[in-house]
Each structure stands twice: as C-alpha cells, then as structure tokens.
Enzyme design. Structure first.
Site, PDB file in Angstrom:
ATOM      1  N   PHE A 149      45.756  53.913  43.373  1.00 43.78           N
ATOM      2  CA  PHE A 149      45.659  52.490  43.052  1.00 43.78           C
ATOM      3  C   PHE A 149      46.024  51.616  44.251  1.00 43.78           C
ATOM      4  CE2 PHE A 149      44.871  53.381  38.701  1.00 43.78           C
ATOM      5  CZ  PHE A 149      45.649  54.485  38.379  1.00 43.78           C
ATOM      6  N   GLU A 152      43.915  47.763  49.914  1.00 43.73           N
ATOM      7  CA  GLU A 152      43.795  47.650  51.369  1.00 43.73           C
ATOM      8  C   GLU A 152      44.692  46.508  51.831  1.00 43.73           C
ATOM      9  OE1 GLU A 152      39.092  48.954  51.190  1.00 43.73           O
ATOM     10  OE2 GLU A 152      39.752  47.554  52.752  1.00 43.73           O
ATOM     11  N   ASN A 208      40.633  48.994  37.394  1.00 45.80           N
ATOM     12  CA  ASN A 208      39.848  48.162  38.314  1.00 45.80           C
ATOM     13  C   ASN A 208      38.924  47.215  37.558  1.00 45.80           C
ATOM     14  OD1 ASN A 208      41.030  48.979  40.614  1.00 45.80           O
ATOM     15  ND2 ASN A 208      39.304  50.159  41.410  1.00 45.80           N
ATOM     16  N   PHE A 249      46.175  38.114  39.728  1.00 49.53           N
ATOM     17  CA  PHE A 249      44.730  38.292  39.801  1.00 49.53           C
ATOM     18  C   PHE A 249      43.958  37.236  39.042  1.00 49.53           C
ATOM     19  CE2 PHE A 249      43.291  42.019  42.217  1.00 49.53           C
ATOM     20  CZ  PHE A 249      44.496  42.285  42.821  1.00 49.53           C
ATOM     21  N   CYS A 260      35.882  48.795  46.270  1.00 50.12           N
ATOM     22  CA  CYS A 260      36.297  49.316  44.952  1.00 50.12           C
ATOM     23  C   CYS A 260      35.752  48.531  43.765  1.00 50.12           C
ATOM     24  CB  CYS A 260      37.813  49.403  44.897  1.00 50.12           C
ATOM     25  SG  CYS A 260      38.459  50.598  46.067  1.00 50.12           S
ATOM     26  N   LYS A 263      31.911  48.521  43.275  1.00 50.89           N
ATOM     27  CA  LYS A 263      31.428  49.885  42.978  1.00 50.89           C
ATOM     28  C   LYS A 263      31.903  50.356  41.608  1.00 50.89           C
ATOM     29  CE  LYS A 263      33.724  53.304  45.153  1.00 50.89           C
ATOM     30  NZ  LYS A 263      34.329  54.306  44.272  1.00 50.89           N
ATOM     31  N   ARG A 328      33.144  45.460  53.565  1.00 56.17           N
ATOM     32  CA  ARG A 328      32.240  46.027  52.571  1.00 56.17           C
ATOM     33  C   ARG A 328      32.111  45.081  51.379  1.00 56.17           C
ATOM     34  NH1 ARG A 328      34.609  52.081  52.203  1.00 56.17           N
ATOM     35  NH2 ARG A 328      36.517  50.990  52.881  1.00 56.17           N
TER      36      ARG A 328
HETATM   37  C1  UDX Z   1      41.564  47.168  44.601  1.00 52.80           C
HETATM   38  C2  UDX Z   1      42.688  47.396  43.585  1.00 52.80           C
HETATM   39  O1  UDX Z   1      43.582  46.301  43.635  1.00 52.80           O
HETATM   40  C3  UDX Z   1      43.420  48.680  43.911  1.00 52.80           C
HETATM   41  O2  UDX Z   1      44.415  48.936  42.926  1.00 52.80           O
HETATM   42  C4  UDX Z   1      42.440  49.844  43.921  1.00 52.80           C
HETATM   43  O3  UDX Z   1      43.053  51.027  44.270  1.00 52.80           O
HETATM   44  C5  UDX Z   1      41.324  49.547  44.883  1.00 52.80           C
HETATM   45  O4  UDX Z   1      40.697  48.310  44.588  1.00 52.80           O
HETATM   46  P1  UDX Z   1      41.365  46.264  47.079  1.00 52.80           P
HETATM   47  O5  UDX Z   1      39.903  46.410  46.896  1.00 52.80           O
HETATM   48  O6  UDX Z   1      41.991  46.723  48.320  1.00 52.80           O
HETATM   49  O7  UDX Z   1      42.135  46.991  45.857  1.00 52.80           O
HETATM   50  O8  UDX Z   1      41.650  44.709  46.993  1.00 52.80           O
HETATM   51  P2  UDX Z   1      42.341  43.671  46.009  1.00 52.80           P
HETATM   52  O9  UDX Z   1      43.566  43.154  46.655  1.00 52.80           O
HETATM   53  O10 UDX Z   1      42.427  44.203  44.662  1.00 52.80           O
HETATM   54  O11 UDX Z   1      41.231  42.500  46.056  1.00 52.80           O
HETATM   55  C6  UDX Z   1      39.928  42.793  45.646  1.00 52.80           C
HETATM   56  C7  UDX Z   1      39.061  41.554  45.771  1.00 52.80           C
HETATM   57  O12 UDX Z   1      39.400  40.624  44.757  1.00 52.80           O
HETATM   58  C8  UDX Z   1      39.179  40.826  47.093  1.00 52.80           C
HETATM   59  O13 UDX Z   1      37.913  40.417  47.516  1.00 52.80           O
HETATM   60  C9  UDX Z   1      40.039  39.610  46.750  1.00 52.80           C
HETATM   61  O14 UDX Z   1      39.749  38.506  47.588  1.00 52.80           O
HETATM   62  C10 UDX Z   1      39.597  39.326  45.318  1.00 52.80           C
HETATM   63  N1  UDX Z   1      40.608  38.642  44.497  1.00 52.80           N
HETATM   64  C11 UDX Z   1      41.797  39.268  44.245  1.00 52.80           C
HETATM   65  C12 UDX Z   1      40.305  37.394  43.950  1.00 52.80           C
HETATM   66  O15 UDX Z   1      39.239  36.829  44.184  1.00 52.80           O
HETATM   67  N2  UDX Z   1      41.230  36.788  43.138  1.00 52.80           N
HETATM   68  C13 UDX Z   1      42.425  37.382  42.849  1.00 52.80           C
HETATM   69  O16 UDX Z   1      43.207  36.792  42.110  1.00 52.80           O
HETATM   70  C14 UDX Z   1      42.735  38.656  43.434  1.00 52.80           C
END
Ligand code: UDX
Length: 443
Positions: A149, A152, A208, A249, A260, A263, A328
């Site tokens: 989980f 990045e 996710n 979030f 992630c 996909k 990506r």
């Molecule tokens: C995500 C999950 O959080 C992680 O637990 C899993 O293992 C892999 O996928 P990650 O893709 O690294 O991690 O990024 P994350 O910080 O979750 O953000 C994902 C996307 O959502 C980003 O583009 C971010 O800008 C966007 N985001 C996040 C929003 O637009 N609003 C939010 O409130 C939070």
C-alpha cells in the site's frame, strides 16, 4: 532470513531495501541487466526520497545485492517475493505475462531454495492470480499473497510504518514466516492481518478503488459548486466534520494519475465485466477522472477564446503528484497536449519530473527554474502541488507574466489573496477571481 525479491520497480526495490535494512539478507532479481550495475552502486532508477541512501547502507553491509541471474537469486532462498509489474495492456486488461514468466523461473530453480520456501505474490493482481501462480509451480513450497500500500514519494515510511500489513495465506508455515518477517514493522496499532488469499488480493483493489472514488466524488461536488456559486473549501470542511466521512483524500483538483489508481480502477471494472456484475461506481470514478482533466483544459481554452496561437503558457508541476519524478497517467500530459494542439507554446517546470515528462511530451520546452518558466507567459497552469509552489514571490510572478492569469489545478492559494494581489485566478470548485480586463496585459 534469505529473501529473494523479483522485480525492482517501486514495490520490489522498496520491499527489498526495507527488509534488508531490518537485517535480512536480500537478493533482488531483475531481468533488465542494464539496471543491475547501477542498482549495486545504490542508485535507484527513479526519484524516491531516502531510497538510495537506504539501499547503499545495506549494500555496504552486504545485506542487499542485485542480480539478473536466477540461479544466484534463488539459491538458499527462504522467501521469494514476486514484485513484477502488472500493467494494463492495450485492451484495457491486466497484463500478467511477467508474473507467469517468474512462476516458470521459480519452477525451474525451486530445488535450489531452502527447505520449503514461501512464495509471496506482492504485485497487484486480479483475484485468483496467486492461486494460478501456485498451480504452475512444481515443487514443495507455501504460497501467500501480500499486497503493498505504499505511496510514491512516501514509500519508505509507508513500508516501515504501515497502517496495516495484509496477508493471504493457506497454511501455518506461511503465517509463521510472514509474522517473523513483518515483526519489526507492525504492533503499536499497526496490525498484521491474515485472511484467505482471494480476500487479500481483493483488499488491494478495494482500497485503491475507494481512495480513487473519494477523489472523483469530491471533484464531482467541486464542479457542482462551480455551477451553483458554492465554494468547495467550505463544503469539504462542513462535510468532513462528520466523523463517519473523514477528511483524507478529499482534495479536489485535476484528478488522480500515477501507476496505480488508473490501472486498478480499470482492473476492478474488468473483474466486474468478467463476472457479469459490472462495477458501476468504479466506471463512474474512472470516467469522471478522465473528464476532470478535459474540463480543466477547456477552462484555459475558454479564457483565450479557443485560440492559443502566439500564446505562451507556463506549466508548474508535471509529475502526477509531488515528491516523485513519475508522470505515468499524469493529468499534466493531457493538459499540455491540449494546449499544444490549440497552438500554444508550452514551457514546463518540475523539480524532478522534467526528464520523464519530456519523453512523454517532447514538444513542451523545459525550464530549469520555476520563475524562468514564467518569463513573458500569458498564463501559468499549476498541475502538481510541489512545496516550492506554495509560497512563491508573487510580485516576481506578476513582473514576469505577460498577463496575471493563474489556472490552479490543485487549489494551492486562497482566492481572497489572489484577488488582493490582482490575479485572474481559476481554481477547482471555487469562485473564479476575475480582475478588470485593462489590467490584464503587462507589456
Ligand atoms: C496510491 C495509493 O495511495 C497507495 O496506497 C497504493 O499503494 C498505490 O497507489 P500513489 O499512486 O503513489 O499511491 O499516490 P497517491 O498519493 O495515492 O495519489 C494518487 C493520485 O491522487 C495523485 O495523482 C494525487 O494527486 C491524487 N489525489 C490524491 C487527489 O487528487 N486528491 C487527493 O485528495 C489525494
């Protein structure tokens, strides 16, 4: 313990480095021979805060090594973590070819492992994949699923101080080995959870999908706010004060990207189709996310009356999120392409992701400094909320821009401040700040 990690992407490299840091002897196997040399020098092939330092410490202590030779990798292994990629193929399906080829490899070399090795699928895989991996391997072994989980940009902390560790097992041996392995990382409110294998596989997708759903939900409400004169900041504050809803979030913006969420929502949709239970929520989450970046780009085109010929647009932030060089499925890619197609000259700045972005959108000029990107630009578009954009020198911004126009895809600044400073300020789900036209041009 002797651990073999197959695949040195985000999940594999972080898993290997953190287990080595905990004292295990870790061998990482990757078929990409080019990578092996630089990995053994402690160089991570992507930007992740603290990772190279952590790798180097264990390499120097001979607890961590990298090889492209399966015979070396599987020798004496107690545990094998499968961490290879499961990207989406052209047909929108989850591509399991790398997983299958690793399973064949393990079948070939399993006799070299120690006693009864534990094989752990850590890649994100559709439900049932872990069992099918087990069914293709001949030999004496235990099987488990253990989704990751990590985020990045926060990967080491997410691995070493996880909210929870989830494992799918079917025998005691697997449970005991995983308990021993994760003991340094769990406890104090961070549970180590054991379920059946299918449920463990599904936990990853459900988690996710839920996080992506929260983002698309708040973006849907944000666009309603834009059309009804409400302010998403107030709405979110009022909504999230309900303890049943929570406040994580729910940051509105140009939508999610990365390797992630896009996909995994597609994979959930695929699982629904394959089992005659179409996933309507996830389909909407995906479609709304695609729409969000198109809508944001349209607001820029509308501001310039759909003609950006001769216009210069600066982009602040190219990565799909801060603290990574990963682009990506980044919304910035689609937005940049729309601006280029409309005739604009686009100049982009990102503290880390400029190289990765340029290979995706070569027609964007890269500036190596955030202010240089603004020079004589007709507007600046913010796509990633890097820390250095949070309190810029606004008088310098005003002096550099040809017109005081900001399109903020991450709602970084208070509207009232932008009004006071004299910016034409577009953001997501909040009233647009418009200043009188005559002040627009800074020649
Ligand atoms: C995500 C999950 O959080 C992680 O637990 C899993 O293992 C892999 O996928 P990650 O893709 O690294 O991690 O990024 P994350 O910080 O979750 O953000 C994902 C996307 O959502 C980003 O583009 C971010 O800008 C966007 N985001 C996040 C929003 O637009 N609003 C939010 O409130 C939070």
């Amino acid at each position: 313990m002797n651990i073999t990690v197959v695949g040195t992407g985000y999940v594999g490299l972080v898993t290997g480095a953190c287990f080595a840091n905990a004292g295990n002897k870790v061998t990482c196997l990757d078929s990409d021979s080019q990578k092996i040399e630089s990995l053994n020098r402690g160089e991570a092939p992507f930007f992740e805060p603290g990772l190279s330092e952590l790798m180097t410490r264990s390499i120097e202590a001979e607890r961590l090594q990298f090889t492209d030779n399966p015979a070396t990798a599987y020798e004496q292994a107690n545990v094998i973590f499968i961490c290879v990629g499961t990207p989406t193929d052209d047909g929108g399906k989850c591509d399991l070819s790398q997983i299958k080829s690793v399973a064949c490899d393990i079948s070939t070399y399993i006799h070299q492992c120690n006693d009864t090795p534990l094989i752990v699928v850590k890649s994100t895989v559709p439900v049932g994949t872990t069992q099918s991996v087990a069914s293709t391997i001949e030999g004496n072994f235990s099987i488990a699923n253990n989704p990751e989980f990590l985020r990045e940009g926060n990967a080491l902390d997410d691995f070493m101080r996880p909210d929870r560790v989830v494992c799918g097992v079917e025998d005691e041996h697997a449970q005991e080995v995983l308990q021993q392995l994760y003991a340094p990382f769990v406890g104090q409110g961070r549970p180590l959870l054991f379920f059946d294998i299918q449920s463990s596989e599904m936990v990853k997708y459900a988690s996710n999908a839920m996080l992506a759903c929260k983002i698309s939900f708040i973006n849907e409400i944000a666009s309603l706010c834009e059309r009804n004169g409400a302010d998403i900041d107030h709405v979110r504050t009022g909504m999230c004060a309900d303890s049943r809803i929570g406040n994580q979030f729910f940051n509105p913006g140009i939508g999610y990207g990365g390797s992630c969420f896009p996909k995994d929502t597609l994979a959930v949709m695929e699982m629904g189709e394959d089992t005659n239970a179409p996933c309507l929520v996830n389909t909407a989450v995906h479609e709304l996310n695609q729409r969000q970046r198109v809508w944001f780009a349209k607001r820029i085109l509308d501001h310039f009356e759909n003609n950006l010929t001769g216009k210069k647009i600066a982009m602040w932030g190219l990565a799909f999120k801060p603290r990574t060089d990963d682009v990506r499925d980044a919304p910035s890619i689609d937005i940049a392409k729309t601006l280029l197609d409309a005739g604009a000259e686009v100049i982009g700045f990102d503290p880390e992701a400029w190289e990765t972005f340029q290979s995706e959108v070569p027609d964007v000029t890269i500036a190596m400094d955030m202010y240089a990107a603004l020079d004589q630009a007709d507007a600046v578009v913010i796509c990633t909320e890097w820390a250095e954009f949070s309190a810029p020198d606004f008088s310098r911004v005003l002096s550099l821009l040809r017109a005081p126009v900001i399109f903020d895809g991450r709602n970084m600044y208070p509207c009232s401040e932008m009004e006071k400073l004299g910016f034409n300020y577009y953001s997501v789900g909040r009233p647009t700040v418009k200043i009188c036209p005559s002040l627009l041009i800074n020649t």
